[in-house]
Design a protein around this motif. Structure first.
Motif, short mmCIF file in Angstrom:
data_model
loop_
_atom_site.label_atom_id
_atom_site.label_comp_id
_atom_site.label_asym_id
_atom_site.label_seq_id
_atom_site.Cartn_x
_atom_site.Cartn_y
_atom_site.Cartn_z
N ALA A 135 0.51 7.50 -4.29
CA ALA A 135 0.80 6.13 -3.42
C ALA A 135 1.83 5.22 -4.41
CB ALA A 135 -0.55 5.41 -3.20
N ALA A 136 1.51 4.93 -5.73
CA ALA A 136 2.33 4.44 -6.63
C ALA A 136 3.83 4.98 -6.46
CB ALA A 136 1.75 4.38 -7.93
N ILE A 137 3.88 6.22 -6.62
CA ILE A 137 5.20 6.87 -6.44
C ILE A 137 5.94 6.53 -4.99
CG2 ILE A 137 6.45 9.10 -6.45
CD1 ILE A 137 4.19 10.16 -8.42
N GLY A 138 5.14 6.56 -4.04
CA GLY A 138 5.57 6.38 -2.70
C GLY A 138 6.03 4.95 -2.54
N ALA A 139 5.34 4.11 -3.42
CA ALA A 139 5.65 2.74 -3.37
C ALA A 139 6.81 2.30 -4.12
CB ALA A 139 4.41 1.63 -3.58
N GLY A 140 7.45 3.13 -4.90
CA GLY A 140 8.43 3.00 -5.76
C GLY A 140 8.31 2.84 -7.41
N ILE A 141 7.09 2.87 -7.61
CA ILE A 141 6.63 2.44 -8.90
C ILE A 141 6.72 3.61 -9.70
CG2 ILE A 141 4.83 1.61 -10.34
CD1 ILE A 141 3.56 0.41 -8.04
N ASP A 142 7.26 3.09 -11.15
CA ASP A 142 7.33 4.42 -12.15
C ASP A 142 6.08 4.41 -13.11
OD1 ASP A 142 7.92 6.18 -14.06
OD2 ASP A 142 9.71 5.31 -14.90
N ILE A 143 5.34 5.47 -12.85
CA ILE A 143 3.80 5.22 -13.47
C ILE A 143 4.07 6.17 -14.66
CG2 ILE A 143 2.82 5.00 -11.40
CD1 ILE A 143 1.95 7.98 -11.42
N SER A 144 5.08 6.64 -15.32
CA SER A 144 5.38 7.76 -16.49
C SER A 144 5.04 6.61 -17.62
CB SER A 144 6.42 8.32 -16.31
OG SER A 144 7.57 7.66 -16.27
N GLU A 308 6.48 -2.27 0.69
CA GLU A 308 7.33 -2.18 1.84
C GLU A 308 7.02 -1.21 2.70
OE1 GLU A 308 11.16 -1.26 0.67
OE2 GLU A 308 11.53 -3.18 -0.58
N ASN A 309 6.05 -0.16 2.34
CA ASN A 309 5.63 0.93 3.36
C ASN A 309 4.12 1.17 3.27
OD1 ASN A 309 6.26 1.82 0.77
ND2 ASN A 309 6.89 3.76 1.47
N PRO A 310 3.49 0.09 3.47
CA PRO A 310 1.91 0.47 2.99
C PRO A 310 1.20 1.55 3.81
CG PRO A 310 2.26 -1.64 4.32
CD PRO A 310 3.64 -1.26 3.99
N LEU A 311 1.71 1.83 5.03
CA LEU A 311 1.00 2.71 5.72
C LEU A 311 1.39 4.28 5.53
CD1 LEU A 311 1.18 0.77 9.25
CD2 LEU A 311 -0.96 0.89 7.73
N THR A 312 2.65 4.27 5.13
CA THR A 312 3.04 5.76 4.85
C THR A 312 3.45 6.01 3.47
OG1 THR A 312 5.45 4.74 5.05
CG2 THR A 312 4.32 5.65 7.13
N CYS A 313 3.27 5.27 2.53
CA CYS A 313 3.57 5.27 1.18
C CYS A 313 2.92 6.66 0.40
CB CYS A 313 3.74 4.09 0.17
SG CYS A 313 2.28 3.48 -0.08
N ILE A 314 1.89 6.94 0.94
CA ILE A 314 1.10 8.12 0.23
C ILE A 314 1.73 9.38 0.82
CG2 ILE A 314 -1.12 9.44 0.01
CD1 ILE A 314 -2.61 6.85 0.42
N ALA A 315 2.23 9.39 2.03
CA ALA A 315 2.86 10.86 2.52
C ALA A 315 4.11 10.69 2.28
CB ALA A 315 2.83 10.50 4.22
N GLU A 316 4.83 9.53 1.92
CA GLU A 316 6.03 9.72 1.52
C GLU A 316 6.22 9.97 -0.16
OE1 GLU A 316 7.89 5.77 2.55
OE2 GLU A 316 7.86 6.21 4.70
N GLY A 317 5.17 9.62 -0.75
CA GLY A 317 4.81 9.95 -2.15
C GLY A 317 4.87 11.22 -2.32
N THR A 318 4.28 12.32 -1.31
CA THR A 318 4.15 13.60 -1.63
C THR A 318 5.54 14.10 -1.56
OG1 THR A 318 3.80 13.88 0.64
CG2 THR A 318 1.79 13.58 -0.58
#
Length: 333
Positions: A135-144, A308-318
């Motif tokens: 989800a974080a990746i899909g929301a555009g967050i760099d978690i590394s 920005e994409n709360p409903l789809t960010c998990i799928a987009e993160g994949t």
């Protein structure tokens, strides 16, 4: 032939399927309609959802996912098979590689169930990733990087609060309170106050229409609600105000605030300082509840933002994950 790479967000309320190089293909309710006379499915997804409260008695509407977990093994398999065929073609001649998300506290047994369902639905191989990271990746967050980031997923079945740093979950809290619980609170409130029964779809419409988390100084909104009079059984229309729905939602909203606070309090000070500066990101359908970001900001003294994409960010993160790491099918959790 090369296999297709697929990402799946297997949610309580919706199933989303991301196909590499094609984007988000499926975003439909996690619902299946069964003819009880034959035990055969008659509708899936959006079509089955439209039957809720309107189908004859021999049609049963099944929600195979409960609180983020698979509750009906065979029904989930059939539903996912249908969506995969819809996304990739009826025959599924080329079995897909699937990346699927699971909660941070998903047990090994629950992971095995998810894998068996997906393999039974037609997958060639299954990779599992923790939902908060994706989800974080899909929301555009760099978690590394070695810095604190916080994601709160306000889902239909659960609310999950996660703190991440260097690609790992540092703090995680979950409550079995979500959008479907809000709907039940609204149903119970209208039943008790107005002596009227409404269905789940109507409750969801009320939640979306006037389900205010914070009351403003303006005149409260109201809407007409159609249901059945509990005394006579005949149809009845009542007016329901935003103020009374606001009061009906206080208990579940309070639990969400408490869960988020607990995750934040379990975070090391340095990472908590990062979050205080960067803020908390909200995802999931509950992120659209008017005022939820402001309410959390007031209670936690930390800025809260809606993705920005709360409903789809998990799928987009994949999808982002598949694009960045390529084939990872040897990594089976």
């Amino acid at each position: 032939m090369f296999s297709k790479d697929i990402g799946i967000d297997l949610g309580t309320a919706n199933v989303l399927i991301y196909v590499k190089d094609n984007g988000l293909i499926i975003n439909e309710p996690a619902v299946i309609a069964i003819d009880k006379r034959t035990d055969e499915p008659v509708a899936f997804g959006e079509e089955a959802y439209q039957m809720m409260g309107r189908a004859p008695e021999h049609i049963q509407i099944v929600h195979p996912m409960k609180s983020g977990n698979i509750a009906e093994f065979e029904m989930t398999r059939v539903l996912i098979r249908h969506f995969l065929e819809k996304a990739l073609g009826k025959s599924l001649r080329i079995k897909p590689h699937i990346t699927v998300c699971c909660k941070a506290d998903t047990t090994r047994v629950e992971k095995n169930v998810i894998r068996q369902v997906l393999m039974g639905a037609g997958a060639k191989q299954v990779v599992m990733e923790e939902e908060s990271k994706v989800a974080a990746i899909g929301a555009g967050i760099d978690i590394s990087k070695p810095s604190g980031n916080m994601i709160v997923d306000l889902g239909a079945g659960t609310t999950d609060a996660s703190v991440l740093s260097m690609g790992e979950i540092v703090s995680f809290k979950k409550t079995n309170i979500g959008g479907l619980h809000f709907d039940q609170c609204i149903i119970q409130h209208i039943r008790k106050k107005h002596n009227v029964y409404i269905g789940e779809k109507t409750a969801e419409q009320v939640k979306k229409g006037i389900g205010l988390v914070l009351m403003s100084g303006e005149k409260p909104n109201a809407m007409n609600v159609h249901g059945s009079d509990l005394a006579t059984g005949i149809p009845k229309t009542i007016e329901v105000t935003a103020e009374e729905i606001h009061q009906a939602l206080q208990l579940p909203i309070g639990k969400i605030v408490e869960t988020t606070r607990d995750a934040l309090e379990g975070t090391p000070p340095e990472l908590a300082a990062d979050i205080a500066q960067r803020g908390i990101i909200l995802i999931g359908g509950g992120a659209w509840l008017p005022g939820i970001d402001t309410l959390l900001t007031e209670h936690l003294n930390v800025p809260v933002f809606i993705a920005e994409n709360p409903l789809t960010c998990i799928a987009e993160g994949t999808g982002s994950l598949m694009d960045s790491i390529g084939k990872t099918w040897t990594r089976i959790i």
